[in-house]
Design an enzyme around this catalytic site. Structure first.
Site, PDB file in Angstrom:
ATOM      1  N   VAL A  49      63.304  43.169  29.814  1.00 47.48           N
ATOM      2  CA  VAL A  49      62.027  43.262  29.104  1.00 47.48           C
ATOM      3  C   VAL A  49      62.293  43.973  27.776  1.00 47.48           C
ATOM      4  O   VAL A  49      62.502  45.173  27.745  1.00 47.48           O
ATOM      5  CB  VAL A  49      60.971  44.032  29.929  1.00 47.48           C
ATOM      6  CG1 VAL A  49      59.684  44.207  29.115  1.00 47.48           C
ATOM      7  CG2 VAL A  49      60.687  43.318  31.232  1.00 47.48           C
ATOM      8  N   LYS A  50      62.297  43.184  26.706  1.00 50.20           N
ATOM      9  CA  LYS A  50      62.495  43.751  25.375  1.00 50.20           C
ATOM     10  C   LYS A  50      61.222  43.686  24.540  1.00 50.20           C
ATOM     11  O   LYS A  50      61.066  44.435  23.590  1.00 50.20           O
ATOM     12  CB  LYS A  50      63.626  43.017  24.648  1.00 50.20           C
ATOM     13  CG  LYS A  50      64.987  43.248  25.277  1.00 50.20           C
ATOM     14  CD  LYS A  50      66.077  42.636  24.463  1.00 50.20           C
ATOM     15  CE  LYS A  50      66.383  43.573  23.317  1.00 50.20           C
ATOM     16  NZ  LYS A  50      67.577  43.210  22.567  1.00 50.20           N
ATOM     17  N   THR A  51      60.336  42.757  24.885  1.00 49.90           N
ATOM     18  CA  THR A  51      59.120  42.571  24.096  1.00 49.90           C
ATOM     19  C   THR A  51      57.924  42.408  25.032  1.00 49.90           C
ATOM     20  O   THR A  51      58.090  42.222  26.241  1.00 49.90           O
ATOM     21  CB  THR A  51      59.213  41.302  23.220  1.00 49.90           C
ATOM     22  OG1 THR A  51      59.244  40.157  24.083  1.00 49.90           O
ATOM     23  CG2 THR A  51      60.454  41.316  22.331  1.00 49.90           C
TER      24      THR A  51
END
Length: 155
Positions: A49-51
């Protein structure tokens, strides 16, 4: 090598104090430690989960929580997560949370979802195939309960 990223102290306020974020890639940093090695971890073991696009998908039924508390892509997804493209206004989690006050839509059968403009999702929204939700107006609009499949929805 060190990378220099120009940022502001408050990412929501482009006028706030400008700063530089210094960072290094893990692949480059690992060479600094004698005997260090890298491991390849398959996507079946974690959900990156980066964004908020990633978080939106992760909160949906496209992912499941296993008995040993791992979050994994649902088997029905055949190893491919839904492609989520949220409007830039949803860059921060608090804005994304306001978009899904009743929880995220079902994405188990979603190939791609694009959200343009300010919207909220009603309870029991199901997205199948490729769907674009557009609100060109200035006031928020609600995506009504129901199933949306391979279409563009103009609110």
């Amino acid at each position: 090598p060190v990378m220099k990223n120009s940022k502001t102290v408050d990412p929501r306020d482009k006028e706030s104090t400008k700063v530089f974020q210094l960072e290094t890639a893990m692949g480059a940093a690992i060479e600094c430690f004698e005997g260090a090695t890298a491991l390849v971890i398959p996507r079946s073991r974690f959900a990156p989960v980066k964004t908020t696009n990633d978080l939106f998908a992760l909160r949906s039924d496209a992912y499941t929580l296993t008995k040993d508390f791992r979050i994994t892509l649902a088997e029905a997804r055949n190893g491919v997560p839904p492609d989520v493209k949220l409007d830039g206004r949803y860059k921060f989690t608090d804005a994304m949370e306001k978009m899904i006050p009743n929880g995220p839509p079902s994405l188990i059968d979603c190939k791609k979802i694009v959200v343009e403009g300010e919207v909220t999702f009603a309870k029991d929204v199901v997205i199948k195939g490729t769907v674009t939700i557009k609100n060109s107006g200035s006031a928020p609009k609600e995506v009504a309960s129901g199933t949306y499949e391979d279409k563009t929805v103009e609110l």
